[in-house]
Design a protein around this motif. Sequence first.
Motif: not given
Length: 159
Positions: A84-98
């Motif tokens: 979950x920690x890894x998924x949260x990190x990736x998803x939040x970076x992707x969303x913030x980046x988009x």
Amino acid sequence: MEKLRQSLKTGAELVGSFWFLVMFGAFIVQVFTRYVLNHPFGWTTEMSLIGFLWFAFWGGGLMVRERDHVRFDLIYQMVSPKARRIMTFIVTLVLGGVFAYALPANVDYVMFMAHDRTWVMGIRFDLVFAVFVVFLVAVCARNLWRAYRVTRADWRDIL
């Protein structure tokens, strides 16, 4: 720092409440003039729409907590906390980046709308849609802050 955060939160809630009252007040005036006086005002519909736009984007960007947003987390709930920690990190970076990638084009478009005005009240459209830029910046900042927080030792508190 906590006092500043609380002050900013209270300020955001006051602004959101103001726009809700604008929307609701214009709606009540619209109902009264249309159905009681049988002489509707044109500005009430426009003001209700502007109030709704500001309330929705302001609230979604600055008032609603991360855990209160709608999520589709079926897979997320099935994995271990570390995953979950890894998924949260990736998803939040992707969303913030988009959202950060979309920001310049949206700012440009909102500024382009300055030459046009609303049909009844004559409010410039850049002022009407400026809240979308605030929303985009808030979403970027919140996602980047969440990605940072998930890398800290107290990461379990935000999942």
